[in-house]
Design a protein around this motif. Structure first.
Motif, mmCIF file in Angstrom:
data_model
loop_
_atom_site.group_PDB
_atom_site.id
_atom_site.type_symbol
_atom_site.label_atom_id
_atom_site.label_comp_id
_atom_site.label_asym_id
_atom_site.label_seq_id
_atom_site.Cartn_x
_atom_site.Cartn_y
_atom_site.Cartn_z
ATOM 1 N N LEU A 91 13.987 3.661 -3.800
ATOM 2 C CA LEU A 91 14.823 3.192 -4.912
ATOM 3 C C LEU A 91 15.844 4.228 -5.381
ATOM 4 C CD1 LEU A 91 12.122 1.463 -7.155
ATOM 5 C CD2 LEU A 91 13.830 0.349 -5.700
ATOM 6 N N GLY A 92 15.648 5.474 -4.976
ATOM 7 C CA GLY A 92 16.519 6.535 -5.474
ATOM 8 C C GLY A 92 16.205 6.886 -6.917
ATOM 9 N N ARG A 93 14.960 6.730 -7.297
ATOM 10 C CA ARG A 93 14.494 7.018 -8.653
ATOM 11 C C ARG A 93 13.505 8.160 -8.626
ATOM 12 N NH1 ARG A 93 16.233 4.167 -13.313
ATOM 13 N NH2 ARG A 93 17.036 2.165 -12.665
ATOM 14 N N ALA A 94 13.255 8.738 -9.783
ATOM 15 C CA ALA A 94 12.258 9.792 -9.898
ATOM 16 C C ALA A 94 10.862 9.186 -9.759
ATOM 17 C CB ALA A 94 12.379 10.490 -11.242
ATOM 18 N N PRO A 95 9.957 9.890 -9.106
ATOM 19 C CA PRO A 95 8.588 9.373 -8.985
ATOM 20 C C PRO A 95 7.941 9.117 -10.348
ATOM 21 C CG PRO A 95 8.902 11.180 -7.465
ATOM 22 C CD PRO A 95 10.130 11.125 -8.321
ATOM 23 N N SER A 96 8.286 9.904 -11.351
ATOM 24 C CA SER A 96 7.702 9.698 -12.683
ATOM 25 C C SER A 96 8.117 8.357 -13.275
ATOM 26 C CB SER A 96 8.087 10.839 -13.628
ATOM 27 O OG SER A 96 9.500 10.914 -13.764
ATOM 28 N N THR A 97 9.332 7.909 -12.984
ATOM 29 C CA THR A 97 9.805 6.611 -13.479
ATOM 30 C C THR A 97 8.961 5.485 -12.893
ATOM 31 O OG1 THR A 97 12.056 7.453 -13.667
ATOM 32 C CG2 THR A 97 11.802 5.060 -13.588
ATOM 33 N N VAL A 98 8.759 5.541 -11.590
ATOM 34 C CA VAL A 98 7.967 4.505 -10.915
ATOM 35 C C VAL A 98 6.510 4.592 -11.351
ATOM 36 C CG1 VAL A 98 7.217 3.620 -8.673
ATOM 37 C CG2 VAL A 98 9.553 4.459 -8.962
ATOM 38 N N GLU A 107 6.080 3.010 -14.751
ATOM 39 C CA GLU A 107 6.194 1.552 -14.638
ATOM 40 C C GLU A 107 4.911 0.947 -14.077
ATOM 41 O OE1 GLU A 107 8.002 -2.286 -14.619
ATOM 42 O OE2 GLU A 107 8.478 -0.451 -15.704
ATOM 43 N N VAL A 108 4.404 1.532 -13.017
ATOM 44 C CA VAL A 108 3.183 1.025 -12.386
ATOM 45 C C VAL A 108 1.994 1.215 -13.325
ATOM 46 C CG1 VAL A 108 1.571 1.419 -10.484
ATOM 47 C CG2 VAL A 108 4.022 1.301 -10.038
ATOM 48 N N GLY A 109 1.940 2.357 -13.992
ATOM 49 C CA GLY A 109 0.826 2.661 -14.890
ATOM 50 C C GLY A 109 0.712 1.697 -16.055
ATOM 51 N N ARG A 110 1.843 1.193 -16.516
ATOM 52 C CA ARG A 110 1.817 0.235 -17.623
ATOM 53 C C ARG A 110 1.121 -1.069 -17.248
ATOM 54 N NH1 ARG A 110 7.561 1.592 -18.303
ATOM 55 N NH2 ARG A 110 7.692 2.992 -20.077
ATOM 56 N N GLY A 166 0.788 -1.225 0.000
ATOM 57 C CA GLY A 166 0.000 0.000 0.000
ATOM 58 C C GLY A 166 0.821 1.275 0.000
ATOM 59 N N GLU A 167 2.110 1.183 -0.310
ATOM 60 C CA GLU A 167 2.963 2.374 -0.356
ATOM 61 C C GLU A 167 2.630 3.215 -1.578
ATOM 62 O OE1 GLU A 167 7.062 1.256 -0.269
ATOM 63 O OE2 GLU A 167 6.886 0.251 1.655
ATOM 64 N N SER A 168 2.861 4.509 -1.457
ATOM 65 C CA SER A 168 2.627 5.411 -2.586
ATOM 66 C C SER A 168 3.798 5.323 -3.566
ATOM 67 C CB SER A 168 2.484 6.852 -2.097
ATOM 68 O OG SER A 168 3.740 7.350 -1.668
ATOM 69 N N VAL A 169 3.560 5.825 -4.756
ATOM 70 C CA VAL A 169 4.606 5.854 -5.782
ATOM 71 C C VAL A 169 5.794 6.681 -5.292
ATOM 72 C CG1 VAL A 169 5.116 6.751 -8.087
ATOM 73 C CG2 VAL A 169 3.038 5.434 -7.710
ATOM 74 N N GLY A 170 5.519 7.785 -4.622
ATOM 75 C CA GLY A 170 6.585 8.639 -4.095
ATOM 76 C C GLY A 170 7.448 7.940 -3.059
#
Length: 66
Positions: free
Chosen positions: A30-37, A40-43, A20-24
């Motif tokens: 992960l040290g990644r941009a929220p847009s990257t995650v 990925e999740v949106g796909r 239940g964690e948020s994308v942010g």
């Protein structure tokens, strides 16, 4: 610029989404941009489907093979 997500990062995304964690929150871990995650999740979470790391990794391999 960072490379593609690894299988281990996809596994972490899957565990985070199941918890239940948020994308942010996942992106910070992960040290990644929220847009990257988010992309990925949106796909893979369309139409109420659960994010499955193994399916996401396989689809990534198919998209990026040469």
């Amino acid at each position: 610029m960072a490379g593609r997500l690894s299988a281990l990062e996809r596994e972490r995304i899957g565990l985070g989404r199941a918890a239940g964690e948020s994308v942010g929150q996942i992106a910070r871990c992960l040290g990644r941009a929220p847009s990257t995650v988010s992309r990925e999740v949106g796909r893979f979470e369309r139409y109420g489907q659960q994010y499955l790391p193994s399916a996401a990794d396989w689809a990534s391999w198919l998209r990026h093979r040469r």
